[in-house]
Design a protein around this motif. Structure first.
Motif, short mmCIF file in Angstrom:
data_model
loop_
_atom_site.label_atom_id
_atom_site.label_comp_id
_atom_site.label_asym_id
_atom_site.label_seq_id
_atom_site.Cartn_x
_atom_site.Cartn_y
_atom_site.Cartn_z
N GLY A 109 -8.01 8.22 5.57
CA GLY A 109 -6.94 7.26 5.86
C GLY A 109 -7.32 5.83 5.51
N LYS A 136 -2.12 8.63 13.41
CA LYS A 136 -2.77 8.35 12.13
C LYS A 136 -1.89 7.54 11.18
N LYS A 163 0.86 -1.19 0.00
CA LYS A 163 0.00 0.00 0.00
C LYS A 163 0.90 1.23 0.00
N ASP A 200 -5.39 2.31 4.02
CA ASP A 200 -4.74 1.28 4.86
C ASP A 200 -5.68 0.09 5.02
MG MG Z 1 -2.69 7.31 5.97
#
Ligand code: MG
Ligand code: ADP
Ligand code: ASP
Length: 422
Positions: free
Chosen positions: A155, A213, A7, A158
Motif C-alpha cells: 500500500g 487500508k 495518485k 499512498d
Molecule cells: Mg492502497
C-alpha cells in the motif's frame, strides 16, 4: 496555476483502458493550467503475482531473508505502470516523462520491504514541470544510501504520493482509488457504510493504523507532519467530469476541527485480520514478568499490539498479547526456546483465528459510555470479547475471526453510522 499530485491505485491502473482514462483525466488537469505530478501503483494483482513467483522459488523459512531481491522484484510493477502512463499521456498529446524512485531520487533507509522515506530531491521533477511536462514518479519504491532499490511496504504508493507532495509543497494531494472516498467502514463488508465528506487527520490516522487500508498509515503520518492537503476520491467517475466538481468530491482529510465537521461520537469502524494471539499460561505472578516475556519479543524486532494480563490465582497468571500473523511462528518458537524454560511458565498457546474490531471517533473524548455501548452490542450478538484496548479516540476488541462481519455490522448500526450526519 497550482502544483497538484495525483495518485492512482492498482485497480485504477488495472488495464490499458483504465490507464488511458487516467491519462485523459491527468491531461484535463494539466490543460486547466496545473503542474501535475502523478504517482501510480502497479497494475492490480501485479505485486502479488511477482511476490508469488518468489514464494514458488523459495517458500519463506525462518532465518531466510530474500528481502533485497524481493524489493528489486516488486518495484518493477510500478516501473511498468509508470512507463505505460507516460506513454498514454504522450498519446494524448501531452509532454510526459516517467521516473523510478532512484532517478528522482526518493531516498529511504535500508529496511527492505518496509523502508521509510528519508528525503526526496525534487530538482529534476521541478525542472521538468517548469519545462511544461507532466511528471510520472513510481509509487512504492525508493533507493537507499548504497543504491539498492527499496520498497515502502504494501500500500506504499499512498506514502510515495504524500511524501512527494510534502517535498514539493504541492497545493493538494489527490488519492484516486476504487471507492469514492473514506467510508464509515469498509463498504465491502457493510453495504450501508456512508461516505464521509471530511474526516479529521487524527481519526484517519487511527482508522489507517487499525486496519482501514484505504490509506497506508505512513501516508497519513506524512500528511500530518507536513500538513499536506489530502483528499481520497474515485478514479471511476467519467474522466471528463467538471474539474471543479471533481476537486470537491470524495473525502477531505482535515487538520482543524471546524463547525461544519460531522460531529458524530463514533466516526468509523475499522477491523483487521492480520494479528494472532499468543498466551503464556501459568506464569509466576511476580515483578518483571511482562518485561521478561515482551523484552524477548522486542529484541527479536517483533511488534506487539494488544496486551492483557489476567488476575492471578494461586500466585500464577496468564499473560496474552497479539503480534502480526507473519511474526506469529517466530514469536512462538522464540518463547518456547528462551522464555518458557527460564520463566517457569506452564505452556504457550496461540490463536491465529482472531480479528480486531475498533470504533474510532474524536467525539469519544467528550462522551462517556461509548465503550460500554460497544461491549453491550457485542454481548447482544453473543460475541465473546477476548481482549480490549483503548485510547482517547478509539476502543478496540479482539474477537473470534468468524464474528468479524457480524460485529462490524452490528456496531455500524448501533452507532447510527448508516444514518446521514446531523
Ligand atoms: Mg492502497
Ligand atoms: P488502491 O489500490 O487504490 O490503493 P486499496 O485497495 O489499497 O486501493 O484501498 C481501497 C479499498 O479500501 C477499498 O476498495 C475498500 O474496500 C477498502 N476500505 C477499507 N476501509 C475503508 C473505508 N473506511 N473507506 C473506504 N474504503 C475502505
Ligand atoms: N503495488 C504495491 C502494493 O500492491 C503498492 C501500492 O499499491 O500502493 O502493495
Amino acid at each position: 496555476m497550482a502544483l497538484i499530485v495525483h495518485k492512482y491505485g492498482g485497480t485504477s491502473m488495472g488495464s490499458t483502458e483504465r490507464i488511458r482514462n487516467v491519462a485523459k483525466r491527468v491531461a484535463k488537469w494539466a490543460r486547466a493550467g496545473h503542474q501535475m505530478v502523478v504517482v501510480p501503483s502497479a497494475m492490480s494483482g501485479e505485486t502479488n503475482r511477482l511476490l508469488g513467483l518468489a514464494k514458488e522459488l523459495a517458500p519463506p523459512k525462518p532465518g531466510d531473508d530474500h528481502n533485497r531481491e524481493l524489493d528489486m522484484l516488486a518495484s518493477t510493477g510500478e516501473q511498468a505502470s509508470s512507463a505505460l502512463l507516460a506513454i498514454a499521456l504522450q498519446a494524448e498529446g501531452m509532454q510526459a516523462v516517467s521516473y523510478a524512485g532512484w532517478q528522482v531520487q526518493v531516498k529511504t533507509d535500508s529496511a527492505f520491504t518496509k523502508a521509510r522515506i528519508e528525503s526526496i530531491d525534487d530538482e529534476r521533477v521541478r525542472a521538468d514541470l517548469d519545462a511544461g511536462k507532466v511528471v510520472v514518479v513510481t509509487g512504492f519504491q525508493g533507493v537507499d544510501e548504497a543504491g539498492n532499490i527499496t520498497t515502502l511496504g504494501r500500500g506504499g504508493s499512498d506514502t510515495s504520493a504524500v511524501a512527494i507532495a510534502a517535498a514539493m509543497k504541492a497545493h493538494e494531494c489527490l488519492i484516486y482509488t476504487d471507492v469514492d472516498g473514506v467510508y464509515t467502514t469498509d463498504p465491502r463488508v457493510e453495504p450501508d457504510a456512508r461516505r464521509l465528506t471530511t474526516v479529521s487527520f487524527e481519526e484517519m490516522l487511527e482508522m489507517a493504523s487499525l486496519g482501514s487500508k484505504v490509506l497506508q498509515i505512513r501516508s497519513v503520518e506524512f500528511a500530518g507532519k507536513y500538513q499536506v492537503p489530502l483528499r481520497v476520491l474515485s478514479s471511476f467517475t467519467p474522466w471528463d467530469i467538471d474539474i471543479k466538481e471533481e476537486a470537491r468530491s470524495g473525502t477531505l482529510i482535515t487538520f482543524e476541527e471546524d463547525e461544519n465537521m460531522e460531529q458524530a461520537v463514533v466516526s468509523g469502524i475499522a477491523f483487521n485480520r492480520d494479528e494472532a494471539k499468543i498466551s503464556v499460561l501459568g506464569v509466576p505472578d511476580k515483578p518483571g514478568i511482562a518485561y521478561h516475556i515482551l523484552g524477548a519479543i522486542a529484541d527479536a524486532n517483533i511488534e506487539v499490539d494488544v496486551i492483557i494480563q489476567n488476575l492471578s490465582k494461586d500466585g500464577r497468571t496468564d499473560f496474552s498479547f497479539t503480534v502480526h500473523r507473519n511474526d506469529y511462528a517466530k514469536a512462538v518458537d522464540l518463547l518456547r526456546a528462551k522464555v518458557l524454560p527460564t520463566l517457569g511458565a506452564a505452556d504457550i498457546v496461540g490463536d491465529t483465528k482472531i480479528c480486531k474490531v475498533s470504533i474510532v471517533g474524536i467525539g469519544m473524548r467528550s462522551h462517556v459510555g461509548v465503550a460500554s455501548k460497544m461491549f453491550r452490542v457485542l454481548s447482544e450478538e453473543g460475541i465473546n470479547i477476548q481482549m480490549i484496548s483503548t485510547s482517547e479516540i478509539k476502543t478496540s476488541v479482539v474477537i473470534d475471526e468468524k464474528y468479524m462481519e457480524l460485529a462490524v455490522r452490528a456496531l455500524h448500526k448501533a452507532f447510527d453510522l448508516d444514518q446521514p450526519a446531523a
